[in-house]
Structures are given as structure tokens and as C-alpha cells.
Write a protein that holds these residues in place. Structure first.
Motif, PDB file in Angstrom:
ATOM      1  N   ASN A 168      17.122   5.023 -23.167  1.00  0.00           N
ATOM      2  CA  ASN A 168      16.167   6.161 -22.891  1.00  0.00           C
ATOM      3  C   ASN A 168      15.675   6.148 -21.482  1.00  0.00           C
ATOM      4  O   ASN A 168      15.035   7.224 -21.282  1.00  0.00           O
ATOM      5  CB  ASN A 168      14.861   5.718 -23.752  1.00  0.00           C
ATOM      6  CG  ASN A 168      14.230   4.400 -23.118  1.00  0.00           C
ATOM      7  OD1 ASN A 168      14.329   3.851 -22.005  1.00  0.00           O
ATOM      8  ND2 ASN A 168      13.462   3.675 -24.221  1.00  0.00           N
ATOM      9  N   HIS A 169      16.264   5.560 -20.529  1.00  0.00           N
ATOM     10  CA  HIS A 169      16.102   5.706 -19.070  1.00  0.00           C
ATOM     11  C   HIS A 169      14.509   5.790 -18.897  1.00  0.00           C
ATOM     12  O   HIS A 169      14.081   6.413 -17.813  1.00  0.00           O
ATOM     13  CB  HIS A 169      16.788   7.071 -18.463  1.00  0.00           C
ATOM     14  CG  HIS A 169      18.252   6.773 -18.843  1.00  0.00           C
ATOM     15  ND1 HIS A 169      19.184   6.189 -18.229  1.00  0.00           N
ATOM     16  CD2 HIS A 169      18.946   7.622 -19.916  1.00  0.00           C
ATOM     17  CE1 HIS A 169      20.349   6.437 -18.819  1.00  0.00           C
ATOM     18  NE2 HIS A 169      20.131   7.249 -19.509  1.00  0.00           N
ATOM     19  N   ILE A 170      13.713   5.031 -19.228  1.00  0.00           N
ATOM     20  CA  ILE A 170      12.477   4.733 -19.112  1.00  0.00           C
ATOM     21  C   ILE A 170      11.985   3.256 -18.564  1.00  0.00           C
ATOM     22  O   ILE A 170      12.614   2.542 -18.981  1.00  0.00           O
ATOM     23  CB  ILE A 170      11.404   4.955 -20.511  1.00  0.00           C
ATOM     24  CG1 ILE A 170      11.699   6.466 -20.822  1.00  0.00           C
ATOM     25  CG2 ILE A 170      10.251   4.647 -20.288  1.00  0.00           C
ATOM     26  CD1 ILE A 170      10.923   6.899 -22.017  1.00  0.00           C
ATOM     27  N   CYS A 171      11.188   3.306 -17.412  1.00  0.00           N
ATOM     28  CA  CYS A 171      10.831   2.105 -16.985  1.00  0.00           C
ATOM     29  C   CYS A 171       9.470   1.588 -17.484  1.00  0.00           C
ATOM     30  O   CYS A 171       8.653   2.312 -18.005  1.00  0.00           O
ATOM     31  CB  CYS A 171      10.274   2.323 -15.531  1.00  0.00           C
ATOM     32  SG  CYS A 171      11.951   2.978 -14.565  1.00  0.00           S
ATOM     33  N   VAL A 172       9.635   0.323 -17.887  1.00  0.00           N
ATOM     34  CA  VAL A 172       8.456  -0.377 -18.509  1.00  0.00           C
ATOM     35  C   VAL A 172       8.075  -1.642 -17.635  1.00  0.00           C
ATOM     36  O   VAL A 172       8.985  -2.686 -17.254  1.00  0.00           O
ATOM     37  CB  VAL A 172       8.881  -0.880 -19.979  1.00  0.00           C
ATOM     38  CG1 VAL A 172       7.581  -1.706 -20.581  1.00  0.00           C
ATOM     39  CG2 VAL A 172       9.402   0.311 -20.864  1.00  0.00           C
ATOM     40  N   PRO A 173       6.817  -1.612 -17.211  1.00  0.00           N
ATOM     41  CA  PRO A 173       6.540  -2.769 -16.019  1.00  0.00           C
ATOM     42  C   PRO A 173       6.378  -4.086 -16.663  1.00  0.00           C
ATOM     43  O   PRO A 173       5.933  -4.017 -18.003  1.00  0.00           O
ATOM     44  CB  PRO A 173       5.033  -2.193 -15.783  1.00  0.00           C
ATOM     45  CG  PRO A 173       4.968  -0.673 -16.062  1.00  0.00           C
ATOM     46  CD  PRO A 173       5.817  -0.470 -17.305  1.00  0.00           C
ATOM     47  N   VAL A 174       6.605  -4.999 -15.976  1.00  0.00           N
ATOM     48  CA  VAL A 174       6.566  -6.450 -16.516  1.00  0.00           C
ATOM     49  C   VAL A 174       5.064  -6.846 -16.400  1.00  0.00           C
ATOM     50  O   VAL A 174       4.640  -6.605 -15.398  1.00  0.00           O
ATOM     51  CB  VAL A 174       7.527  -7.122 -15.668  1.00  0.00           C
ATOM     52  CG1 VAL A 174       7.418  -8.761 -16.307  1.00  0.00           C
ATOM     53  CG2 VAL A 174       9.044  -7.066 -15.854  1.00  0.00           C
ATOM     54  N   ARG A 175       4.447  -7.327 -17.464  1.00  0.00           N
ATOM     55  CA  ARG A 175       3.051  -7.752 -17.384  1.00  0.00           C
ATOM     56  C   ARG A 175       2.881  -9.082 -16.887  1.00  0.00           C
ATOM     57  O   ARG A 175       3.917  -9.978 -17.103  1.00  0.00           O
ATOM     58  CB  ARG A 175       2.556  -7.681 -18.720  1.00  0.00           C
ATOM     59  CG  ARG A 175       2.477  -6.127 -19.092  1.00  0.00           C
ATOM     60  CD  ARG A 175       1.829  -4.879 -18.318  1.00  0.00           C
ATOM     61  NE  ARG A 175       1.859  -3.767 -18.757  1.00  0.00           N
ATOM     62  CZ  ARG A 175       1.643  -2.737 -17.838  1.00  0.00           C
ATOM     63  NH1 ARG A 175       1.492  -2.849 -16.604  1.00  0.00           N
ATOM     64  NH2 ARG A 175       1.668  -1.399 -18.423  1.00  0.00           N
ATOM     65  N   ASN A 176       1.710  -9.683 -16.313  1.00  0.00           N
ATOM     66  CA  ASN A 176       1.562 -10.841 -15.901  1.00  0.00           C
ATOM     67  C   ASN A 176       2.723 -11.387 -14.775  1.00  0.00           C
ATOM     68  O   ASN A 176       2.817 -12.615 -15.050  1.00  0.00           O
ATOM     69  CB  ASN A 176       1.361 -11.718 -17.044  1.00  0.00           C
ATOM     70  CG  ASN A 176       0.245 -11.441 -17.938  1.00  0.00           C
ATOM     71  OD1 ASN A 176      -0.802 -10.965 -17.465  1.00  0.00           O
ATOM     72  ND2 ASN A 176       0.250 -11.363 -19.412  1.00  0.00           N
ATOM     73  N   ARG A 177       3.056 -10.583 -14.133  1.00  0.00           N
ATOM     74  CA  ARG A 177       3.741 -11.104 -12.962  1.00  0.00           C
ATOM     75  C   ARG A 177       3.341 -10.607 -11.785  1.00  0.00           C
ATOM     76  O   ARG A 177       3.051  -9.425 -11.319  1.00  0.00           O
ATOM     77  CB  ARG A 177       5.265 -10.498 -13.131  1.00  0.00           C
ATOM     78  CG  ARG A 177       6.601 -11.160 -12.166  1.00  0.00           C
ATOM     79  CD  ARG A 177       7.688 -10.639 -12.413  1.00  0.00           C
ATOM     80  NE  ARG A 177       8.199 -11.427 -13.478  1.00  0.00           N
ATOM     81  CZ  ARG A 177       9.448 -11.160 -13.923  1.00  0.00           C
ATOM     82  NH1 ARG A 177      10.183 -10.290 -13.743  1.00  0.00           N
ATOM     83  NH2 ARG A 177       9.595 -12.286 -15.129  1.00  0.00           N
ATOM     84  N   THR A 178       3.009 -11.582 -10.772  1.00  0.00           N
ATOM     85  CA  THR A 178       2.166 -11.247  -9.369  1.00  0.00           C
ATOM     86  C   THR A 178       3.327 -11.637  -8.369  1.00  0.00           C
ATOM     87  O   THR A 178       4.077 -12.547  -8.480  1.00  0.00           O
ATOM     88  CB  THR A 178       1.198 -12.189  -9.309  1.00  0.00           C
ATOM     89  OG1 THR A 178       0.158 -11.868 -10.481  1.00  0.00           O
ATOM     90  CG2 THR A 178       0.461 -11.770  -8.045  1.00  0.00           C
ATOM     91  N   PHE A 179       3.150 -10.765  -7.406  1.00  0.00           N
ATOM     92  CA  PHE A 179       3.985 -11.011  -6.302  1.00  0.00           C
ATOM     93  C   PHE A 179       3.264 -11.315  -5.070  1.00  0.00           C
ATOM     94  O   PHE A 179       2.347 -10.596  -4.560  1.00  0.00           O
ATOM     95  CB  PHE A 179       4.934  -9.762  -6.012  1.00  0.00           C
ATOM     96  CG  PHE A 179       5.621  -9.112  -7.098  1.00  0.00           C
ATOM     97  CD1 PHE A 179       6.676  -9.840  -7.466  1.00  0.00           C
ATOM     98  CD2 PHE A 179       5.047  -8.177  -7.773  1.00  0.00           C
ATOM     99  CE1 PHE A 179       7.529  -9.173  -8.299  1.00  0.00           C
ATOM    100  CE2 PHE A 179       5.916  -7.673  -8.888  1.00  0.00           C
ATOM    101  CZ  PHE A 179       6.931  -8.465  -9.317  1.00  0.00           C
ATOM    102  N   VAL A 180       3.261 -12.642  -4.613  1.00  0.00           N
ATOM    103  CA  VAL A 180       2.925 -12.930  -3.398  1.00  0.00           C
ATOM    104  C   VAL A 180       3.646 -12.703  -2.209  1.00  0.00           C
ATOM    105  O   VAL A 180       4.802 -13.003  -2.071  1.00  0.00           O
ATOM    106  CB  VAL A 180       2.403 -14.566  -3.380  1.00  0.00           C
ATOM    107  CG1 VAL A 180       1.836 -15.020  -2.248  1.00  0.00           C
ATOM    108  CG2 VAL A 180       1.737 -14.866  -4.691  1.00  0.00           C
ATOM    109  N   ILE A 181       2.936 -12.163  -1.208  1.00  0.00           N
ATOM    110  CA  ILE A 181       3.485 -11.776   0.020  1.00  0.00           C
ATOM    111  C   ILE A 181       3.188 -12.096   1.300  1.00  0.00           C
ATOM    112  O   ILE A 181       1.811 -12.384   1.306  1.00  0.00           O
ATOM    113  CB  ILE A 181       3.477  -9.990   0.051  1.00  0.00           C
ATOM    114  CG1 ILE A 181       4.059  -9.458  -1.117  1.00  0.00           C
ATOM    115  CG2 ILE A 181       3.894  -9.516   1.335  1.00  0.00           C
ATOM    116  CD1 ILE A 181       3.781  -8.090  -1.368  1.00  0.00           C
TER     117      ILE A 181
END
Length: 231
Positions: A168-181
Motif C-alpha cells: 500500500n506504500h504507506i508509512c507506519v511509525p514504530v511506537r515506543n522507540r527512542t533515538f538518543v543523539i
């Protein structure tokens, strides 16, 4: 050059609850949240992957830079923009590639990234925990061993911020994932990438839902410590 931000700052408030069975009053205190949420940041909304899309042109997407400290953005359209805005430490993340869905840090030593050749010292590690639960930045050794240049499509390897269906070419965000920068200037921050679609809809079923309009949440620690408690 624009600023798009929404500072979540909930002041301490007391709510007096009458408890009939005991006759006591209790204080309900909402802790302040120092995280910042960016809502519907328009990226390169004029580009398209295909022909014949109303109001859009089939071409590569321009890169958009973003500064945690100032919330300023720059659109990188050509070599002049690149020379003026990329080879410095004034931005922390950039949104690039298809529909600006690839989020990359500012590190002057990583070839192939927008900040290559500049003074940025950025790095990124993935923490599979909810944003508010991430309260301390990892040690330097973790960044050295597990650090990556950017995140995009999670094709099952656990390294992305969204799932993408070839059906379907739709993006679905990943939940409960944090990016420490580790930021371009060596501070620490955490980032939660929430959506690429306008309005931050909980579910998207329409391939032509307006995009890319980026919604994300972050907290930067500016005192040099690893403390990432936003509440």
C-alpha cells in the motif's frame, strides 16, 4: 528560514479532589514537561516520486536541516545552499531522501551524509523504550559501538523509525522507540519520530494523504550532562 515549534510546558497545578468516604482533600500535581513537539513541519512538499501528482514535480527531494537549539530549518536545494548551511555545527538532524523520511545526524566524518566535511560530531543510538522512560544518555562506548548515521525504513532489522508496506506504500511509525543523539556540538538529546503525514493521523489509509509534514518530539540537555529527564 523559519521556526516551527510547540513547547509543551505544563505548569504545576493543584486539583482538589473531594473523597466522600474519607472527607480528605488530595493534591493532584501534573509534572512539567520540558520536551518540545514539532507539529507538521513542512518538508519538501513540492517533490514527488512519480509523474502526474497534482501540484508536485518528479525529482529528488531537497534535504531539510533542523536545529534542536533554535528550531530553525534550512532547505538545501543546490550547491550554494549546501555551502552556506551544511558545513557547520548549527544543525543537528536532517530529513533527506524519499519524502524526507530518512533522518540523519550531523557528523562531518561520515561520508555520504549532508554534514560530511563539516565540524559536526553527531551520533545516534536506538533505545527501544518509550520517550519519557529514557532518562540518561548512554556511555561513550555505546555510541562508539552502536552509533549509526541515520534512521529510516525499518525492514525488520530494528533500525528504522517507520514500517513501510510495498503493497500500500504507506508509512507506519514504530511506537515506543527512542533515538538518543549526540548533537553536532556534543550535547545529548533524545528524539521521538511520530509521523510523516499532515495532522499526525493515528491511521492512514489514503496513499495520497498530504506528506511530508513531519511531527516529532525531542528534548535536548544543554548543561553538558547525560540527564535526559524531560519531566
Amino acid at each position: 528560514m523559519k521556526k516551527y515549534f510547540w513547547k509543551i510546558s505544563l505548569p504545576f497545578a493543584a486539583a482538589w479532589l473531594l473523597v466522600a468516604c474519607s472527607g480528605k482533600n488530595e493534591d493532584a500535581v501534573q509534572p512539567a514537561d520540558n520536551a518540545i513537539t514539532i507539529r507538521d513541519l513542512p518538508a519538501d512538499t513540492a517533490a514527488s516520486m512519480g509523474e502526474g501528482v497534482d501540484g508536485k514535480t518528479k525529482r529528488p527531494f531537497y534535504t531539510i536541516t533542523f536545529s534542536f537549539r533554535t528550531q530553525q530549518t534550512h532547505v538545501i536545494r543546490n550547491a550554494a545552499d549546501s555551502a552556506a548551511y551544511l558545513k557547520n555545527a548549527d544543525w543537528d538532524i536532517a530529513f533527506s531522501k524519499e519524502y524526507n523520511s530518512f533522518v540523519v545526524i550531523n557528523n562531518g566524518k561520515v561520508a555520504g551524509t549532508p554534514g560530511y566535511g563539516g565540524p559536526g560530531t553527531g551520533n545516534l543510538v536506538i533505545v527501544d523504550q518509550p520517550f519519557d522512560n529514557v532518562t540518561t544518555a548512554p556511555a561513550d562506548e555505546v555510541f562508539e559501538q552502536q552509533g549509526i548515521a541515520g534512521v529510516g525504513w525499518d525492514n525488520g532489522n530494528g533500525y528504522g523509525w517507520f514500517f513501510y508496506s510495498l503493497n500500500n506504500h504507506i508509512c507506519v511509525p514504530v511506537r515506543n522507540r527512542t533515538f538518543v543523539i549526540k548533537t553536532a556540538k556534543g550535547q545529548f538529546a533524545k528524539l521521538e519520530l511520530l509521523n510523516i503525514y499532515k495532522g499526525n493521523p493515528p491511521v492512514v489509509t489514503d496513499l495520497f494523504w498530504p506528506a511530508p509534514y513531519l511531527t516529532f518530539r525531542y528534548y535536548e540537555q544543554t548543561d553538558g550532562s547525560r540527564n535526559l529527564k524531560n519531566k
